[in-house]
Design a protein around this motif. Structure first.
Motif, PDB file in Angstrom:
ATOM      1  N   PHE A   1      33.826  39.115  35.474  1.00 20.28           N
ATOM      2  CA  PHE A   1      32.490  39.613  35.818  1.00 20.28           C
ATOM      3  C   PHE A   1      31.565  39.612  34.605  1.00 20.28           C
ATOM      4  CE2 PHE A   1      29.383  43.036  35.815  1.00 20.28           C
ATOM      5  CZ  PHE A   1      28.679  42.773  36.988  1.00 20.28           C
TER       6      PHE A   1
ATOM      7  N   ALA B   1      35.573  38.415  41.946  1.00 20.81           N
ATOM      8  CA  ALA B   1      34.670  38.784  40.853  1.00 20.81           C
ATOM      9  C   ALA B   1      33.387  37.958  40.892  1.00 20.81           C
ATOM     10  CB  ALA B   1      35.381  38.609  39.514  1.00 20.81           C
TER      11      ALA B   1
ATOM     12  N   SER C   1      34.812  44.185  39.668  1.00 14.87           N
ATOM     13  CA  SER C   1      33.419  43.838  39.384  1.00 14.87           C
ATOM     14  C   SER C   1      32.481  45.009  39.653  1.00 14.87           C
ATOM     15  CB  SER C   1      32.998  42.625  40.225  1.00 14.87           C
ATOM     16  OG  SER C   1      33.654  41.460  39.783  1.00 14.87           O
TER      17      SER C   1
ATOM     18  N   ALA D   1      38.325  41.703  34.282  1.00 13.03           N
ATOM     19  CA  ALA D   1      37.017  42.305  34.006  1.00 13.03           C
ATOM     20  C   ALA D   1      36.070  41.283  33.400  1.00 13.03           C
ATOM     21  CB  ALA D   1      37.184  43.501  33.063  1.00 13.03           C
TER      22      ALA D   1
ATOM     23  N   ILE E   1      28.255  37.044  34.570  1.00 12.16           N
ATOM     24  CA  ILE E   1      26.951  37.672  34.782  1.00 12.16           C
ATOM     25  C   ILE E   1      26.047  37.414  33.588  1.00 12.16           C
ATOM     26  CG2 ILE E   1      27.501  39.940  33.819  1.00 12.16           C
ATOM     27  CD1 ILE E   1      25.329  39.192  36.903  1.00 12.16           C
TER      28      ILE E   1
ATOM     29  N   SER F   1      32.870  47.296  36.769  1.00 10.11           N
ATOM     30  CA  SER F   1      32.307  46.680  35.562  1.00 10.11           C
ATOM     31  C   SER F   1      30.791  46.790  35.557  1.00 10.11           C
ATOM     32  CB  SER F   1      32.734  45.211  35.482  1.00 10.11           C
ATOM     33  OG  SER F   1      34.137  45.079  35.412  1.00 10.11           O
ATOM     34  N   ALA F   2      30.172  46.543  36.714  1.00  9.38           N
ATOM     35  CA  ALA F   2      28.714  46.693  36.802  1.00  9.38           C
ATOM     36  C   ALA F   2      28.307  48.148  36.551  1.00  9.38           C
ATOM     37  CB  ALA F   2      28.231  46.228  38.175  1.00  9.38           C
TER      38      ALA F   2
ATOM     39  N   CYS G   1      36.783  42.078  43.544  1.00 14.38           N
ATOM     40  CA  CYS G   1      35.528  42.744  43.912  1.00 14.38           C
ATOM     41  C   CYS G   1      35.477  44.159  43.347  1.00 14.38           C
ATOM     42  CB  CYS G   1      35.394  42.789  45.437  1.00 14.38           C
ATOM     43  SG  CYS G   1      35.152  41.188  46.229  1.00 14.38           S
TER      44      CYS G   1
ATOM     45  N   MET H   1      29.586  39.237  41.486  1.00  9.81           N
ATOM     46  CA  MET H   1      28.662  38.902  40.404  1.00  9.81           C
ATOM     47  C   MET H   1      27.437  38.151  40.912  1.00  9.81           C
ATOM     48  SD  MET H   1      27.516  36.143  38.432  1.00  9.81           S
ATOM     49  CE  MET H   1      28.725  34.889  38.829  1.00  9.81           C
TER      50      MET H   1
END
Length: 359
Positions: A225, A135, A53, A222, A229, A56-57, A50, A139
């Protein structure tokens, strides 16, 4: 007035452990984590997935600048590299289980004979699928259906990132980039454990991650995610099957089968009594590969090979953990069988226990 002279080594020991002490500390932590309850390992890995993610976002949003993408790509990479390390800082300080870093820590504990092989393999499997579950949760639920990327600029950037990581490079390029990435991630974990205060830990962990993000290397967690997505948002040319084989498992299975075959030849020449063990290893790897091939076919038949609707996307996000759990269960069972029958072989590979130190 007397002047007190402080030895440089004493000052250094106040701020950080020596490399030898750090290796010992990592070995102790790896033994403790490897013997933890399976549910604790999984949910700790879920939390790490989590956190990766979330960062990453954030990196996708921070780099969604079309003009800079075309005219200053190095600057955009640097901005992403400054943002992304926050994930591993949160993971290490909170004690969560990141698959790549945990491989190093528990691997050292196994080499120091503090952790049985079956616990090592179980820990790796639980960390991998726990990271993936976390993740995928962020996502699909937080970012996907939460509408974080509803802005068209953010959506285009997420799709472009997924295509850049999954379609543009060849298989061997992804594999080689992953080696460099995991090298730097493990270095980051090492420096984080070597430091004694939080500020030094953050500083030590930050720069190796900055380096791998700036270079565009591939991190498996990574990508759990970035690529899903892209699939969720309808990135053309990317499917679940392509992601599994090109981005995650292809080289794992190919190299696993190849290494078992090579190991069989070596042991037959050097240790005839262990040749049967290596044959079991090779057949287990081949059977596991066949099992995952069947699951990949079920995935494509159940969800379709193309993205057609949000419902299809949701079915894919839900079905993948079930397929992963089934494959993981078979892998753990076979790994446990192999561990029990090959203990004599691994005794030749393990290092003597390191010298203990008193903190």
């Amino acid at each position: 007035m007397a002047v007190t002279h402080v030895h440089v080594d004493n000052m250094a020991s106040m701020a950080a452990y020596t490399p030898k002490e750090t290796a010992e500390l990592m070995s102790r932590i790896g033994a403790m984590r490897g013997r933890a309850r399976p549910d604790k390992i999984f949910f700790s890995a879920f939390m790490a997935g989590c956190l990766v993610s979330f960062t990453s976002a954030s990196a996708v949003i921070a780099t969604a600048a079309p003009w800079f993408q075309e005219n200053a790509p190095g600057l955009i990479r640097m901005i992403s590299g400054l943002i992304f390390p926050s994930g591993i800082v949160m993971i290490l300080i909170s004690g969560s289980e990141l698959f790549t870093g945990s491989n190093m820590i528990t691997g050292i504990a196994w080499m120091h004979r503090r952790l049985p092989l079956k616990n090592l393999l179980m820990h790796w499997c639980l960390c991998f699928w726990g990271n993936m579950a976390g993740a995928l949760f962020v996502m699909a639920i937080i970012v996907g259906y939460g509408g974080v990327f509803d802005n068209e600029i953010f959506k285009r950037q997420a799709i472009a990132t997924a295509q850049l990581k999954q379609i543009t490079p060849h298989w061997h390029q992804i594999f080689l980039r992953a080696i460099g990435c995991n090298w730097l991630v493990c270095l980051s974990c090492y420096l984080g454990l070597q430091a004694k205060d939080v500020t030094s830990k953050v500083a030590g962990m930050w720069w190796p991650i900055f380096a791998f993000v700036t270079m565009g290397l591939e991190h498996v967690v990574a990508n759990m995610f970035f690529i899903p997505i892209g699939i969720f948002l309808g990135a053309p040319g990317i499917s679940v099957g392509l992601y599994i084989w090109k981005g995650m498992l292809l080289f794992l299975f190919l190299l696993g089968c190849l290494s078992c075959k090579v190991l069989t030849r070596i042991v037959q020449a050097s240790f005839p009594q262990l040749s049967e063990t290596c044959s079991v290893a090779f057949s287990s790897a081949a059977s596991f590969t066949s099992t995952c091939t069947s699951w990949e076919r079920i995935l494509l038949l159940s969800t379709g090979s193309t993205i057609s609707s949000q419902n299809a996307l949701w079915r894919r996000a839900i079905f993948l953990p079930f397929a992963a759990a089934q494959s993981s269960r078979i892998a753990v069972a076979r790994a446990a069988t192999l561990a029990g029958s090959s203990s004599a072989l691994f005794k030749h590979l393990r290092l003597p226990p390191s010298t203990r130190f008193s903190r």
